[in-house]
Motif scaffolding. Structure first.
Motif, PDB file in Angstrom:
ATOM      1  N   ALA A  73       0.908  -1.215   0.050  1.00 34.28           N
ATOM      2  CA  ALA A  73      -0.014   0.065   0.089  1.00 34.28           C
ATOM      3  C   ALA A  73       0.745   1.240   0.035  1.00 34.28           C
ATOM      4  CB  ALA A  73      -0.844   0.069   1.170  1.00 34.28           C
ATOM      5  N   PHE A  74       0.364   2.377  -0.447  1.00 36.30           N
ATOM      6  CA  PHE A  74       0.861   3.802  -0.353  1.00 36.30           C
ATOM      7  C   PHE A  74       1.308   4.124   0.910  1.00 36.30           C
ATOM      8  CE2 PHE A  74       1.266   8.093  -0.692  1.00 36.30           C
ATOM      9  CZ  PHE A  74       1.812   8.355  -1.781  1.00 36.30           C
ATOM     10  N   GLY A  75       2.757   4.458   0.860  1.00 35.41           N
ATOM     11  CA  GLY A  75       3.242   4.841   2.156  1.00 35.41           C
ATOM     12  C   GLY A  75       3.421   4.121   3.396  1.00 35.41           C
ATOM     13  N   HIS A 115      -2.503 -11.720  -4.819  1.00 33.55           N
ATOM     14  CA  HIS A 115      -1.498 -12.093  -3.804  1.00 33.55           C
ATOM     15  C   HIS A 115      -1.674 -13.742  -3.582  1.00 33.55           C
ATOM     16  CE1 HIS A 115       1.604 -10.199  -1.174  1.00 33.55           C
ATOM     17  NE2 HIS A 115       1.690 -11.509  -0.959  1.00 33.55           N
ATOM     18  N   GLY A 116      -0.588 -14.437  -3.597  1.00 25.61           N
ATOM     19  CA  GLY A 116      -0.720 -15.684  -3.264  1.00 25.61           C
ATOM     20  C   GLY A 116      -0.464 -16.104  -1.759  1.00 25.61           C
ATOM     21  N   ASP A 117      -0.964 -16.860  -1.207  1.00 20.35           N
ATOM     22  CA  ASP A 117      -0.956 -17.146   0.495  1.00 20.35           C
ATOM     23  C   ASP A 117       0.502 -17.755   0.612  1.00 20.35           C
ATOM     24  OD1 ASP A 117      -1.561 -19.600  -0.480  1.00 20.35           O
ATOM     25  OD2 ASP A 117      -3.565 -19.747   0.628  1.00 20.35           O
ATOM     26  N   ALA A 118       1.075 -18.342  -0.209  1.00 24.46           N
ATOM     27  CA  ALA A 118       2.416 -18.957   0.229  1.00 24.46           C
ATOM     28  C   ALA A 118       3.675 -17.890  -0.184  1.00 24.46           C
ATOM     29  CB  ALA A 118       2.543 -20.257  -0.552  1.00 24.46           C
ATOM     30  N   ASP A 119       3.273 -16.636  -0.293  1.00 26.94           N
ATOM     31  CA  ASP A 119       4.229 -15.718  -0.918  1.00 26.94           C
ATOM     32  C   ASP A 119       5.299 -15.554   0.493  1.00 26.94           C
ATOM     33  OD1 ASP A 119       6.078 -13.437  -1.502  1.00 26.94           O
ATOM     34  OD2 ASP A 119       4.329 -12.666  -2.439  1.00 26.94           O
ATOM     35  N   ASP A 120       6.637 -15.955   0.108  1.00 27.56           N
ATOM     36  CA  ASP A 120       7.796 -15.862   1.070  1.00 27.56           C
ATOM     37  C   ASP A 120       8.403 -14.542   1.170  1.00 27.56           C
ATOM     38  OD1 ASP A 120       7.536 -18.592   1.740  1.00 27.56           O
ATOM     39  OD2 ASP A 120       9.177 -19.110   0.546  1.00 27.56           O
ATOM     40  N   LEU A 125      -0.793 -10.170   3.799  1.00 28.89           N
ATOM     41  CA  LEU A 125      -1.683  -8.995   4.505  1.00 28.89           C
ATOM     42  C   LEU A 125      -1.586  -7.807   3.588  1.00 28.89           C
ATOM     43  CD1 LEU A 125      -1.257  -9.582   8.235  1.00 28.89           C
ATOM     44  CD2 LEU A 125      -3.274  -9.826   6.810  1.00 28.89           C
ATOM     45  N   ASN A 126      -0.377  -7.592   2.972  1.00 30.98           N
ATOM     46  CA  ASN A 126      -0.305  -6.445   2.148  1.00 30.98           C
ATOM     47  C   ASN A 126      -1.633  -6.276   1.138  1.00 30.98           C
ATOM     48  OD1 ASN A 126       2.484  -5.055   2.817  1.00 30.98           O
ATOM     49  ND2 ASN A 126       3.018  -7.061   2.670  1.00 30.98           N
ATOM     50  N   SER A 127      -1.878  -7.423   0.605  1.00 31.85           N
ATOM     51  CA  SER A 127      -3.103  -7.214  -0.250  1.00 31.85           C
ATOM     52  C   SER A 127      -4.189  -6.631   0.414  1.00 31.85           C
ATOM     53  CB  SER A 127      -3.373  -8.572  -0.975  1.00 31.85           C
ATOM     54  OG  SER A 127      -3.638  -9.442  -0.077  1.00 31.85           O
TER      55      SER A 127
END
Length: 153
Positions: A73-75, A115-120, A125-127
């Motif tokens: 997200a921004f900022g 966003h994938g839920d297995a992103d390392d 939560l960024n999505s």
């Protein structure tokens, strides 16, 4: 790491540094290929996704919509360490730019977020943060922090 410096404050301002360079390039391509502005879309992945968010927030008049994959997200950060923390835990602070008193936000760019839920690398939560940011922009609500971005070149 040679990625976009999406977290640097001057890269979150209109008409400065990386955002200005990308907007300028977009305008050049629009002119060169005679593309209708309603057909110009923005997409980014990871650091490119975060940079695409910067463009979506600061140049909503230039793009028709944006697709963000594994972005932030921004900022959500303002230097390298906070960027790494936001990437790892997805709990960066949404910090939208302050609008001048006489300037109304003309439009909010439509976003689609993946966003994938297995992103390392970037926490999923960024999505959710991006979605919350987009909803805040759309509703002009005050449930997100508003920050003043200073221009430093």
């Amino acid at each position: 790491m040679r990625c976009w410096n999406w977290f640097i404050q001057s890269n979150r301002a209109r008409d400065t540094r990386e955002t200005a360079a990308l907007a300028h390039l977009t305008n050049e391509l629009i002119d060169r290929f005679n593309v209708g502005r309603a057909r110009v879309y923005l997409a980014g992945l990871s650091a490119g996704g975060a940079m695409a968010i910067n463009l979506a927030v600061t140049y909503p008049d230039l793009y028709a919509a944006a697709a963000i994959h594994s972005g932030l997200a921004f900022g959500g950060a303002n230097e390298h360490l906070s960027a790494l923390c936001a990437m790892n835990d997805g709990r960066g602070t949404i910090c939208l730019p302050k609008l001048e008193a006489d300037v109304a936000r003309t439009r909010t760019l439509p976003l689609i977020v993946f966003h994938g839920d297995a992103d390392d690398t970037l926490h999923p939560l960024n999505s959710e943060q991006i979605t919350k940011m987009s909803l805040s922009l759309n509703s002009q609500s005050t449930d997100t922090q508003v920050c003043t971005t200073t221009r430093t070149e």
